[in-house]
Design a protein around this motif. Sequence first.
Motif, PDB file in Angstrom:
ATOM      1  N   VAL A  11       0.848  -1.188   0.000  1.00  0.00           N
ATOM      2  CA  VAL A  11       0.000   0.000   0.000  1.00  0.00           C
ATOM      3  C   VAL A  11       0.886   1.241   0.000  1.00  0.00           C
ATOM      4  O   VAL A  11       2.014   1.202   0.500  1.00  0.00           O
ATOM      5  N   GLN A  12       0.373   2.311  -0.554  1.00  0.00           N
ATOM      6  CA  GLN A  12       1.121   3.561  -0.543  1.00  0.00           C
ATOM      7  C   GLN A  12       0.985   4.255   0.805  1.00  0.00           C
ATOM      8  O   GLN A  12      -0.001   4.042   1.529  1.00  0.00           O
ATOM      9  N   ALA A  13       1.954   5.069   1.109  1.00  0.00           N
ATOM     10  CA  ALA A  13       1.904   5.844   2.342  1.00  0.00           C
ATOM     11  C   ALA A  13       0.604   6.647   2.385  1.00  0.00           C
ATOM     12  O   ALA A  13       0.186   7.221   1.383  1.00  0.00           O
ATOM     13  N   GLY A  14      -0.012   6.645   3.573  1.00  0.00           N
ATOM     14  CA  GLY A  14      -1.289   7.306   3.743  1.00  0.00           C
ATOM     15  C   GLY A  14      -2.481   6.401   3.531  1.00  0.00           C
ATOM     16  O   GLY A  14      -3.620   6.782   3.838  1.00  0.00           O
ATOM     17  N   GLY A  15      -2.231   5.225   3.003  1.00  0.00           N
ATOM     18  CA  GLY A  15      -3.300   4.279   2.740  1.00  0.00           C
ATOM     19  C   GLY A  15      -3.700   3.477   3.960  1.00  0.00           C
ATOM     20  O   GLY A  15      -3.195   3.699   5.069  1.00  0.00           O
ATOM     21  N   SER A  16      -4.596   2.519   3.723  1.00  0.00           N
ATOM     22  CA  SER A  16      -5.142   1.704   4.820  1.00  0.00           C
ATOM     23  C   SER A  16      -5.133   0.226   4.450  1.00  0.00           C
ATOM     24  O   SER A  16      -5.203  -0.135   3.267  1.00  0.00           O
ATOM     25  N   LEU A  17      -5.054  -0.584   5.474  1.00  0.00           N
ATOM     26  CA  LEU A  17      -5.203  -2.027   5.350  1.00  0.00           C
ATOM     27  C   LEU A  17      -5.923  -2.543   6.587  1.00  0.00           C
ATOM     28  O   LEU A  17      -5.816  -1.927   7.663  1.00  0.00           O
ATOM     29  N   ARG A  18      -6.620  -3.653   6.436  1.00  0.00           N
ATOM     30  CA  ARG A  18      -7.205  -4.311   7.598  1.00  0.00           C
ATOM     31  C   ARG A  18      -6.685  -5.740   7.666  1.00  0.00           C
ATOM     32  O   ARG A  18      -6.903  -6.525   6.733  1.00  0.00           O
ATOM     33  N   LEU A  19      -6.021  -6.052   8.753  1.00  0.00           N
ATOM     34  CA  LEU A  19      -5.553  -7.404   8.995  1.00  0.00           C
ATOM     35  C   LEU A  19      -6.595  -8.186   9.785  1.00  0.00           C
ATOM     36  O   LEU A  19      -7.309  -7.613  10.619  1.00  0.00           O
ATOM     37  N   SER A  20      -6.665  -9.472   9.496  1.00  0.00           N
ATOM     38  CA  SER A  20      -7.560 -10.361  10.239  1.00  0.00           C
ATOM     39  C   SER A  20      -6.755 -11.508  10.824  1.00  0.00           C
ATOM     40  O   SER A  20      -5.753 -11.934  10.242  1.00  0.00           O
ATOM     41  N   CYS A  21      -7.211 -12.014  11.933  1.00  0.00           N
ATOM     42  CA  CYS A  21      -6.579 -13.170  12.567  1.00  0.00           C
ATOM     43  C   CYS A  21      -7.686 -14.100  13.025  1.00  0.00           C
ATOM     44  O   CYS A  21      -8.445 -13.759  13.942  1.00  0.00           O
ATOM     45  N   SER A  22      -7.780 -15.244  12.394  1.00  0.00           N
ATOM     46  CA  SER A  22      -8.816 -16.217  12.720  1.00  0.00           C
ATOM     47  C   SER A  22      -8.240 -17.307  13.605  1.00  0.00           C
ATOM     48  O   SER A  22      -7.166 -17.844  13.316  1.00  0.00           O
ATOM     49  N   ALA A  23      -8.963 -17.639  14.653  1.00  0.00           N
ATOM     50  CA  ALA A  23      -8.522 -18.674  15.587  1.00  0.00           C
ATOM     51  C   ALA A  23      -9.350 -19.938  15.399  1.00  0.00           C
ATOM     52  O   ALA A  23     -10.550 -19.879  15.134  1.00  0.00           O
ATOM     53  N   SER A  24      -8.689 -21.067  15.537  1.00  0.00           N
ATOM     54  CA  SER A  24      -9.382 -22.356  15.478  1.00  0.00           C
ATOM     55  C   SER A  24      -8.810 -23.261  16.561  1.00  0.00           C
ATOM     56  O   SER A  24      -7.767 -22.972  17.142  1.00  0.00           O
ATOM     57  N   GLY A  25      -9.504 -24.320  16.833  1.00  0.00           N
ATOM     58  CA  GLY A  25      -9.065 -25.197  17.905  1.00  0.00           C
ATOM     59  C   GLY A  25      -9.822 -24.885  19.179  1.00  0.00           C
ATOM     60  O   GLY A  25     -11.036 -24.720  19.160  1.00  0.00           O
TER      61      GLY A  25
END
Length: 122
Positions: A11-25
């Motif tokens: 992503v370019q500076a100033g942009g956005s991202l959304r990370l996800s973390c899925s749990a199992s077990g």
Amino acid sequence: VQLQASGGGLVQAGGSLRLSCSASGRTGSPYVMGWFRQGPGKEREFVATISRSGRATDYADAVKGRFTISRDNAKSTVYLQMNSLKPEDTAVYYCAATGEFRSRNPRDYEYWGQGTQVTVSS
């Protein structure tokens, strides 16, 4: 508990991202969750953590006001919304879980995801 992180990218500076973390077990009882990152040639550092209920959060000074951690316990998923990204945010981002208390110390987390690369271009 197995953790799977996703959502990284370029992503370019100033942009956005959304990370996800899925749990199992063993997800019957929510864990305290955290996000950490490790940049090139750097040690793994704390980014954010969230309590089991989601009501309490903590952020590293470097990301406060730009990143938001949240969780959906029904989906066993934790998110990291990253806005106003800077080149210095470039790192591999890891999610982690602990059955103990919220902590900024990565050694206090028992379970780790595989990491997702975030690259911010200037």
